[in-house]
Design an enzyme around this catalytic site. Structure first.
Site, short mmCIF file in Angstrom:
data_model
loop_
_atom_site.label_atom_id
_atom_site.label_comp_id
_atom_site.label_asym_id
_atom_site.label_seq_id
_atom_site.Cartn_x
_atom_site.Cartn_y
_atom_site.Cartn_z
CG ASP A 185 -1.77 1.24 1.35
OD1 ASP A 185 -1.68 2.11 0.47
OD2 ASP A 185 -2.54 1.33 2.32
CG ASN B 205 0.04 3.24 -14.05
OD1 ASN B 205 -0.56 3.89 -14.91
ND2 ASN B 205 -0.46 2.11 -13.55
CE1 TYR C 243 -7.73 10.43 -11.23
CE2 TYR C 243 -8.44 11.90 -12.99
CZ TYR C 243 -7.77 10.77 -12.58
OH TYR C 243 -7.14 9.99 -13.51
N GLY C 244 -8.57 16.02 -10.45
CA GLY C 244 -7.86 16.89 -11.37
C GLY C 244 -6.72 17.62 -10.69
CB ALA C 245 -6.42 19.23 -7.37
CE LYS D 169 -4.02 10.59 -11.97
NZ LYS D 169 -2.89 9.63 -11.97
#
Length: 267
Positions: free
Chosen positions: A62, A89, A154-156, A158
């Site tokens: 983890d 990834n 999520y966008g932040a 990435k």
């Protein structure tokens, strides 16, 4: 970069883009340390890699646990004899209105999508420098370049890992370690199983194999970025020229988009 006989640490290797990357890299061949939380899918991928003539070891971990990134890098070094390439990834997602998402779900995305790869890279840098031709690959997302409603956290994360990669590339310029950022569009992986978003919502899916092939080509070619998805590129260009116009375009489908992505979660 010539990938033959390179030692590669790949996270999120049990499914999706990670699985496809492992099989694509096995064609060169390489030595792969496959990392993920569950050993069973990792062992399945490892068996497929070995059938192609490459080497593979499995590291179940983890990555968000205290000390795990350094432990994973140490295990990969011990089992592979070094680390020439780190591919960040592994990732997760939880879509929906920000105020409707639990604090734990916000923190889980930040931990795996941003904190873990930064700490993995930090731990791997001595080995990457020692390789003489090290490489870090960060798998970001098209949503790290174009902000999308209901994917704020999520966008932040990435966008953060992409900015981290760009800054680190410049920090390490001329020091024997290169950094490649990859921006997949919507990809047909298990991570998307709980999403109802389709082409009519602006999500044009491609296969993880196509993303993997483009990523490996970028690694070999010394590219700085790999951007997938024709519609993503078009929207990015429009967003640079007229962001308010993009707001209006996306607003027209906002209510429907919320319906189809609110249950989207891989946590």
């Amino acid at each position: 970069m010539d990938l033959t006989d390179r030692s590669i640490l790949l996270t999120g290797a049990g499914s999706g883009i990670g699985r496809a990357l492992a099989l694509e890299l096995a064609q060169h061949p390489t030595r792969l340390a496959l990392v993920g939380r569950r050993s069973e899918p990792l062992e399945e991928v490892a068996a497929l890699v070995r059938r192609q003539g490459a080497e593979a070891v499995v590291i179940s971990a983890d990555l968000t646990a205290d000390g795990a990134p350094a432990q994973v890098v140490a295990a990969a070094q011990e089992q592979l004899g070094g680390v020439d390439v780190l591919i960040n990834n592994a990732g997760n997602v939880r879509a929906g209105r920000l105020e409707a998402i639990e604090e734990s779900e916000v923190l889980a995305q930040i931990a795996l999508n941003l904190t873990a790869p930064i700490l993995l890279t930090r731990a791997a840098l001595p080995a990457l420098r020692a390789s003489g031709e090290g490489l870090v690959v960060n798998v970001s997302s098209g949503l790290g370049l174009l902000g999308m409603a209901f994917y704020a956290t999520y966008g932040a994360t990435k966008a953060g890992i992409a900015h981290f990669g760009e800054a680190l590339r410049r920090e390490l310029h001329g020091e024997g370690v290169h950094v490649l950022n990859v921006f997949p569009g919507a990809t047909d992986t298990p991570m998307m199983d709980s999403s109802g978003a389709r082409a009519e919502h602006g999500f044009d899916y491609e296969s993880p194999e196509a993303v993997a092939a483009a990523t490996v080509a970028g690694m070999i070619g010394g590219e700085l970025t790999v951007l997938r998805g024709e519609s993503t590129g078009q929207m990015l260009a429009r967003n640079r020229e007229d962001p308010a116009g993009v707001d209006r375009i996306l607003a027209a489908g906002k209510a429907e988009l919320e319906k189809v992505v609110t249950g989207h979660s891989s946590l």
